[in-house]
Design an enzyme around this catalytic site. Structure first.
Site, PDB file in Angstrom:
ATOM      1  N   LYS A   1      43.471  35.167  31.186  1.00 18.27           N
ATOM      2  CA  LYS A   1      42.263  34.329  31.219  1.00 18.27           C
ATOM      3  C   LYS A   1      41.616  34.275  29.837  1.00 18.27           C
ATOM      4  O   LYS A   1      41.240  33.216  29.350  1.00 18.27           O
ATOM      5  CB  LYS A   1      41.246  34.887  32.226  1.00 18.27           C
ATOM      6  CG  LYS A   1      41.788  35.043  33.634  1.00 18.27           C
ATOM      7  CD  LYS A   1      40.755  35.611  34.598  1.00 18.27           C
ATOM      8  CE  LYS A   1      40.318  37.033  34.295  1.00 18.27           C
ATOM      9  NZ  LYS A   1      41.386  38.051  34.455  1.00 18.27           N
TER      10      LYS A   1
ATOM     11  N   ARG B   1      34.210  36.678  40.874  1.00 15.01           N
ATOM     12  CA  ARG B   1      35.231  37.659  41.233  1.00 15.01           C
ATOM     13  C   ARG B   1      35.146  38.062  42.694  1.00 15.01           C
ATOM     14  O   ARG B   1      35.983  38.819  43.167  1.00 15.01           O
ATOM     15  CB  ARG B   1      35.050  38.928  40.394  1.00 15.01           C
ATOM     16  CG  ARG B   1      35.303  38.721  38.943  1.00 15.01           C
ATOM     17  CD  ARG B   1      36.780  38.849  38.654  1.00 15.01           C
ATOM     18  NE  ARG B   1      37.076  40.128  38.079  1.00 15.01           N
ATOM     19  CZ  ARG B   1      37.021  40.381  36.775  1.00 15.01           C
ATOM     20  NH1 ARG B   1      36.676  39.457  35.922  1.00 15.01           N
ATOM     21  NH2 ARG B   1      37.341  41.568  36.331  1.00 15.01           N
TER      22      ARG B   1
ATOM     23  N   ARG C   1      47.736  45.597  25.005  1.00 15.99           N
ATOM     24  CA  ARG C   1      46.697  44.682  24.503  1.00 15.99           C
ATOM     25  C   ARG C   1      45.816  45.330  23.432  1.00 15.99           C
ATOM     26  O   ARG C   1      45.420  46.482  23.532  1.00 15.99           O
ATOM     27  CB  ARG C   1      45.809  44.243  25.659  1.00 15.99           C
ATOM     28  CG  ARG C   1      44.571  43.480  25.183  1.00 15.99           C
ATOM     29  CD  ARG C   1      43.855  42.765  26.271  1.00 15.99           C
ATOM     30  NE  ARG C   1      43.531  43.619  27.387  1.00 15.99           N
ATOM     31  CZ  ARG C   1      43.074  43.166  28.537  1.00 15.99           C
ATOM     32  NH1 ARG C   1      42.911  41.871  28.725  1.00 15.99           N
ATOM     33  NH2 ARG C   1      42.799  43.997  29.515  1.00 15.99           N
TER      34      ARG C   1
ATOM     35  N   ARG D   1      40.788  48.457  24.658  1.00 12.79           N
ATOM     36  CA  ARG D   1      39.694  48.630  25.615  1.00 12.79           C
ATOM     37  C   ARG D   1      39.854  49.944  26.377  1.00 12.79           C
ATOM     38  O   ARG D   1      40.960  50.332  26.720  1.00 12.79           O
ATOM     39  CB  ARG D   1      39.686  47.454  26.615  1.00 12.79           C
ATOM     40  CG  ARG D   1      39.081  46.204  26.024  1.00 12.79           C
ATOM     41  CD  ARG D   1      39.259  44.962  26.849  1.00 12.79           C
ATOM     42  NE  ARG D   1      39.161  45.111  28.294  1.00 12.79           N
ATOM     43  CZ  ARG D   1      39.247  44.085  29.145  1.00 12.79           C
ATOM     44  NH1 ARG D   1      39.417  42.859  28.693  1.00 12.79           N
ATOM     45  NH2 ARG D   1      39.157  44.284  30.444  1.00 12.79           N
TER      46      ARG D   1
ATOM     47  N   ARG E   1      42.082  49.228  38.496  1.00  7.33           N
ATOM     48  CA  ARG E   1      41.604  47.831  38.493  1.00  7.33           C
ATOM     49  C   ARG E   1      42.472  46.970  39.399  1.00  7.33           C
ATOM     50  O   ARG E   1      41.955  46.152  40.167  1.00  7.33           O
ATOM     51  CB  ARG E   1      41.631  47.275  37.064  1.00  7.33           C
ATOM     52  CG  ARG E   1      40.540  47.881  36.208  1.00  7.33           C
ATOM     53  CD  ARG E   1      40.845  47.735  34.740  1.00  7.33           C
ATOM     54  NE  ARG E   1      40.798  46.372  34.270  1.00  7.33           N
ATOM     55  CZ  ARG E   1      41.361  45.959  33.129  1.00  7.33           C
ATOM     56  NH1 ARG E   1      42.021  46.818  32.367  1.00  7.33           N
ATOM     57  NH2 ARG E   1      41.258  44.721  32.755  1.00  7.33           N
TER      58      ARG E   1
HETATM   59  P1  AP5 Z   1      44.168  38.527  28.438  1.00 12.47           P
HETATM   60  O1  AP5 Z   1      44.054  37.073  28.070  1.00 12.47           O
HETATM   61  O2  AP5 Z   1      43.341  39.509  27.707  1.00 12.47           O
HETATM   62  O3  AP5 Z   1      44.016  38.695  30.033  1.00 12.47           O
HETATM   63  P2  AP5 Z   1      42.730  38.583  30.962  1.00 12.47           P
HETATM   64  O4  AP5 Z   1      43.114  37.800  32.167  1.00 12.47           O
HETATM   65  O5  AP5 Z   1      41.556  38.114  30.181  1.00 12.47           O
HETATM   66  O6  AP5 Z   1      42.613  40.096  31.374  1.00 12.47           O
HETATM   67  P3  AP5 Z   1      41.330  41.049  31.462  1.00 12.47           P
HETATM   68  O7  AP5 Z   1      41.853  42.446  31.517  1.00 12.47           O
HETATM   69  O8  AP5 Z   1      40.336  40.707  30.403  1.00 12.47           O
HETATM   70  O9  AP5 Z   1      40.798  40.640  32.836  1.00 12.47           O
HETATM   71  P4  AP5 Z   1      39.814  41.434  33.669  1.00 12.47           P
HETATM   72  O10 AP5 Z   1      39.511  40.393  34.633  1.00 12.47           O
HETATM   73  O11 AP5 Z   1      40.289  42.701  34.231  1.00 12.47           O
HETATM   74  O12 AP5 Z   1      38.720  41.938  32.605  1.00 12.47           O
HETATM   75  P5  AP5 Z   1      37.253  41.441  32.286  1.00 12.47           P
HETATM   76  O13 AP5 Z   1      37.019  41.650  30.858  1.00 12.47           O
HETATM   77  O14 AP5 Z   1      37.013  40.103  32.871  1.00 12.47           O
HETATM   78  O15 AP5 Z   1      45.743  38.881  28.286  1.00 12.47           O
HETATM   79  C1  AP5 Z   1      46.193  40.199  28.558  1.00 12.47           C
HETATM   80  C2  AP5 Z   1      47.313  40.555  27.571  1.00 12.47           C
HETATM   81  O16 AP5 Z   1      48.441  39.710  27.806  1.00 12.47           O
HETATM   82  C3  AP5 Z   1      46.946  40.347  26.086  1.00 12.47           C
HETATM   83  O17 AP5 Z   1      47.526  41.365  25.351  1.00 12.47           O
HETATM   84  C4  AP5 Z   1      47.565  38.982  25.742  1.00 12.47           C
HETATM   85  O18 AP5 Z   1      47.918  38.892  24.370  1.00 12.47           O
HETATM   86  C5  AP5 Z   1      48.800  38.971  26.647  1.00 12.47           C
HETATM   87  N1  AP5 Z   1      49.167  37.623  27.113  1.00 12.47           N
HETATM   88  C6  AP5 Z   1      48.315  36.660  27.565  1.00 12.47           C
HETATM   89  N2  AP5 Z   1      48.995  35.565  27.954  1.00 12.47           N
HETATM   90  C7  AP5 Z   1      50.307  35.844  27.749  1.00 12.47           C
HETATM   91  C8  AP5 Z   1      51.522  35.093  27.960  1.00 12.47           C
HETATM   92  N3  AP5 Z   1      51.497  33.853  28.466  1.00 12.47           N
HETATM   93  N4  AP5 Z   1      52.694  35.685  27.653  1.00 12.47           N
HETATM   94  C9  AP5 Z   1      52.718  36.953  27.141  1.00 12.47           C
HETATM   95  N5  AP5 Z   1      51.616  37.733  26.907  1.00 12.47           N
HETATM   96  C10 AP5 Z   1      50.416  37.156  27.224  1.00 12.47           C
HETATM   97  O19 AP5 Z   1      36.402  42.482  33.127  1.00 12.47           O
HETATM   98  C11 AP5 Z   1      36.338  43.840  32.757  1.00 12.47           C
HETATM   99  C12 AP5 Z   1      35.500  44.604  33.755  1.00 12.47           C
HETATM  100  O20 AP5 Z   1      34.150  44.083  33.758  1.00 12.47           O
HETATM  101  C13 AP5 Z   1      35.954  44.479  35.218  1.00 12.47           C
HETATM  102  O21 AP5 Z   1      36.945  45.443  35.531  1.00 12.47           O
HETATM  103  C14 AP5 Z   1      34.642  44.743  35.957  1.00 12.47           C
HETATM  104  O22 AP5 Z   1      34.333  46.114  35.979  1.00 12.47           O
HETATM  105  C15 AP5 Z   1      33.627  44.044  35.065  1.00 12.47           C
HETATM  106  N6  AP5 Z   1      33.439  42.626  35.457  1.00 12.47           N
HETATM  107  C16 AP5 Z   1      33.692  41.525  34.686  1.00 12.47           C
HETATM  108  N7  AP5 Z   1      33.390  40.401  35.358  1.00 12.47           N
HETATM  109  C17 AP5 Z   1      32.932  40.796  36.589  1.00 12.47           C
HETATM  110  C18 AP5 Z   1      32.480  40.089  37.736  1.00 12.47           C
HETATM  111  N8  AP5 Z   1      32.421  38.742  37.763  1.00 12.47           N
HETATM  112  N9  AP5 Z   1      32.077  40.816  38.813  1.00 12.47           N
HETATM  113  C19 AP5 Z   1      32.100  42.168  38.793  1.00 12.47           C
HETATM  114  N10 AP5 Z   1      32.538  42.892  37.740  1.00 12.47           N
HETATM  115  C20 AP5 Z   1      32.949  42.213  36.642  1.00 12.47           C
HETATM  116 MG    MG Z   2      39.725  38.972  29.601  1.00 13.87          MG
END
Ligand code: AP5
Ligand code: MG
Length: 221
Positions: free
Chosen positions: A14, A89, A128, A161, A172
């Site tokens: 994402k 989410r 990552r 991270r 997660r």
């Molecule tokens: P990346 O693009 O970083 O993936 P992502 O989907 O953004 O993954 P996140 O870990 O950020 O998602 P998340 O939902 O767990 O975390 P968030 O920060 O939202 O890509 C991942 C890796 O793959 C990278 O190394 C990239 O280079 C590689 N890659 C990407 N595309 C690729 C491809 N096509 N081919 C090969 N490699 C590729 O949330 C963190 C925490 O915050 C949550 O756990 C929760 O505690 C809290 N939180 C955030 N939002 C909420 C919410 N709405 N409600 C409640 N808690 C929340």
């Molecule tokens: Mg992300």
């Protein structure tokens, strides 16, 4: 107001896709994970509260998250629209978003699921690195920066991270995938859900996401 939601499991891509889509659509990205990480870094009361949940691999409670998101949507740069990364989410968050948008006469015009198998999610998160300034993601194997340890886009330092430790990655995935199903069902019901194959190379995923948004009639204006 154009509101596009990017959906996907932790590590699906994402945060990689959101800035690419933002460049195409000319509207900003709002990522709740980035907002929470900024609050943690600044040591605010919200950050201290959120950190307990993030470090345990759990979702932050809906009430806190919805308030954070709605405050961000009220800022002037969100007037023309936003790409949401990491929100909603839960089913409750999806409903709260619909209600807030209805007050402005707006809707979510497309919800795009970046679909990636579980084994690949673990590989992506464990390799990552993200940048300090804006959270731009890299991968040590599949998407390395041009200069090791430095963001290609803004020159800031890259770091890993704390929730990308193996035990937190497992937590997660175990604790958050069920809630994602509720969100998918919400957008299936409102007929704006589109799915793209997230296992393709990054640019191909970007093209598929853009095609999904352009193909959603409600996003055209
Ligand atoms: P990346 O693009 O970083 O993936 P992502 O989907 O953004 O993954 P996140 O870990 O950020 O998602 P998340 O939902 O767990 O975390 P968030 O920060 O939202 O890509 C991942 C890796 O793959 C990278 O190394 C990239 O280079 C590689 N890659 C990407 N595309 C690729 C491809 N096509 N081919 C090969 N490699 C590729 O949330 C963190 C925490 O915050 C949550 O756990 C929760 O505690 C809290 N939180 C955030 N939002 C909420 C919410 N709405 N409600 C409640 N808690 C929340
Ligand atoms: Mg992300």
């Amino acid at each position: 107001m154009k509101v596009v939601v990017l959906l996907g499991a932790p590590g699906a891509g994402k945060g990689t896709q959101a800035p690419l889509l933002s460049g195409r659509l000319g509207i900003p990205v709002v990522a709740t994970g980035d907002l929470f990480r900024a609050a943690v870094r600044d040591g605010t009361p919200l950050g201290l509260e959120a950190r307990r949940f993030m470090d345990a691999g759990q979702l932050v409670p809906d009430q806190i998250t919805v308030r954070l998101l709605l405050d961000r949507l009220a800022r002037p740069d969100a007037e023309a629209g936003v790409i949401l990364d990491g929100f909603p989410r839960t089913g409750m968050q999806a409903k709260a978003l619909d209600e807030a948008l209805a007050d402005r006469g707006a809707v979510v015009c497309a919800a795009v699921l970046v679909d990636v198998a579980a084994e690949e999610l673990v590989r992506r998160m464990s390799g990552r690195w993200v940048c300090r300034a804006a959270g731009h993601p890299y991968h040590e194997v599949s998407s390395p920066p041009r200069v090791e340890g430095t963001c290609d886009l803004d020159g800031s330092e890259l770091y890993q991270r704390t929730d990308d430790r193996p035990e937190t990655i497992r937590a997660r995935l175990a604790q958050q995938l069920g809630a994602l199903d509720d969100v998918l069902e919400h957008y299936r019901t409102s007929r704006v859900l589109r799915t793209v194959d997230g296992l393709q190379p990054i640019q191909d995923v970007a093209d598929a996401v853009a095609a999904a948004v352009n193909g959603a009639g409600a996003c055209a204006d």
